[in-house]
Structures are given as C-alpha cells and as structure tokens.
Design an enzyme around this catalytic site. Structure first.
Site, short mmCIF file in Angstrom:
data_model
loop_
_atom_site.label_atom_id
_atom_site.label_comp_id
_atom_site.label_asym_id
_atom_site.label_seq_id
_atom_site.Cartn_x
_atom_site.Cartn_y
_atom_site.Cartn_z
N THR A 121 0.84 -1.21 0.00
CA THR A 121 0.00 0.00 0.00
C THR A 121 0.87 1.25 0.00
O THR A 121 0.58 2.22 -0.71
CB THR A 121 -0.95 0.00 1.21
OG1 THR A 121 -1.76 -1.18 1.16
CG2 THR A 121 -1.84 1.22 1.24
N CYS A 122 1.93 1.22 0.76
CA CYS A 122 2.82 2.37 0.88
C CYS A 122 3.50 2.68 -0.46
O CYS A 122 3.60 3.84 -0.86
CB CYS A 122 3.89 2.09 1.93
SG CYS A 122 3.23 1.55 3.52
#
Length: 182
Positions: A55-56
């Site tokens: 996600t990052c």
C-alpha cells in the site's frame, strides 16, 4: 496527537550524499532534529508501516509525490514520509520510487513514532515495532490537522488506508482554504 500540539523534539539519524568522501558509497551520517524538518514551514507529514510495502509503495507515497504541486498551491512547503526504518532502507526506497518531491525521514529507533503515540507492534507480520498509518498538516512544528487510520492497536489484522491518503488531505486543505477565504 491532537491539533494545536507541538511535535516532540527528537533526533533522526540520516545519511546524506557527500561527494567529498568519494568511492562507491559517498554518504555520511547527519543528525537532523524535529526543528530541522518542521521549524518555520508548513508541511505534510505522512507515516506508514514500512518502506517497500504494497500500500505504501503503490498508493500512498506515489500519490503524495504526484500531488506535490497541488499541495504547494495550498501553502505546503514540504512533504515528508516517515517510517520506522533505518536511513539506508529509506534512502533506497526513495531511490527506487524515483522521488523528486517527497523527502523521507528515517525513524530507525521509533522514538518519534512512540512519542506521537503511533508506535504499534506488527509481530503478526514479522515487522516488530512500526508506525501506525497516519498523516498530518504541521505548521512550524505544531499540528494543524491530524488524519489517523481507524483501529489503532497492536497486531491489527488489516491495513486501513483512506484517512491518511493524499486525496483526503487535499480535500481538507481545500475546505480549510474556503473557510479561511470566506
């Protein structure tokens, strides 16, 4: 953290390029403080569980990188990405992401993250102590707005993402601008 609260003063161990060193790894250690990063400017700070994580790396960091000009239009001077990772990891992640606008802050010991109340255990993923996902607008070292993902706890089985997204912060800045202009 709450709005109106001054950020804690901590030291961050960073690695900076220094061509005078020469060789294949021309970097030196440089201590930076909370004041170095946040003093005298209005910035976005976003924190995440780990460099190179899905996600990052796919959404959050690229979104802030691509939206930098939009943030500048609302008076943001810098955008910082903080993670409980060491300077070597953060620098390599920044390099792999081709960052030009977002600057990374290594919170290797987790001291800043602990002092803002966002240090959580992620042993269920083999991470150990990491940052909960959050973002903030910081004005001269003071929290102007705080955006924390729901469910703050140790070993949370999910990775919520939305409150700390670049889109959400831009929406807040737009609304704040409208309210201030009215």
């Amino acid at each position: 953290m709450q709005t109106g609260v001054k950020l804690p003063q901590v030291n961050f161990q960073t690695r900076v390029r220094d061509e005078s060193i020469g060789g294949p790894n021309p970097f030196r250690w440089e201590m930076k403080t909370t004041s170095d990063y946040f003093g005298g400017k209005r910035v976005v700070l976003f924190a995440l569980p780990g460099a190179f994580t899905p996600t990052c790396s796919t959404f959050q960091l690229p979104g802030f990188e691509k939206g930098f000009a939009d943030f500048q239009a609302f008076g943001i001077d810098e955008i910082y990405c903080l993670s409980v990772n060491d300077a070597f990891v953060m620098n390599q992640w920044a390099k792999s992401q081709g960052l030009e606008n977002v600057k990374v802050i290594p919170d290797g010991s987790g001291e800043f993250t602990r002092r803002v109340g966002m240090l959580v255990r992620k042993d269920n993923l083999g991470f150990g102590l990491r940052s909960w996902r959050y973002a903030a607008i910081i004005n001269d070292g003071v929290v102007e707005a705080w955006f924390e993902e729901p469910g703050l706890c140790d070993n949370f089985s999910d990775d919520p993402y939305g409150e700390s997204s670049p889109e959400n912060l831009l929406n807040w800045l737009r609304e704040d601008f409208k309210a201030t202009a009215a």
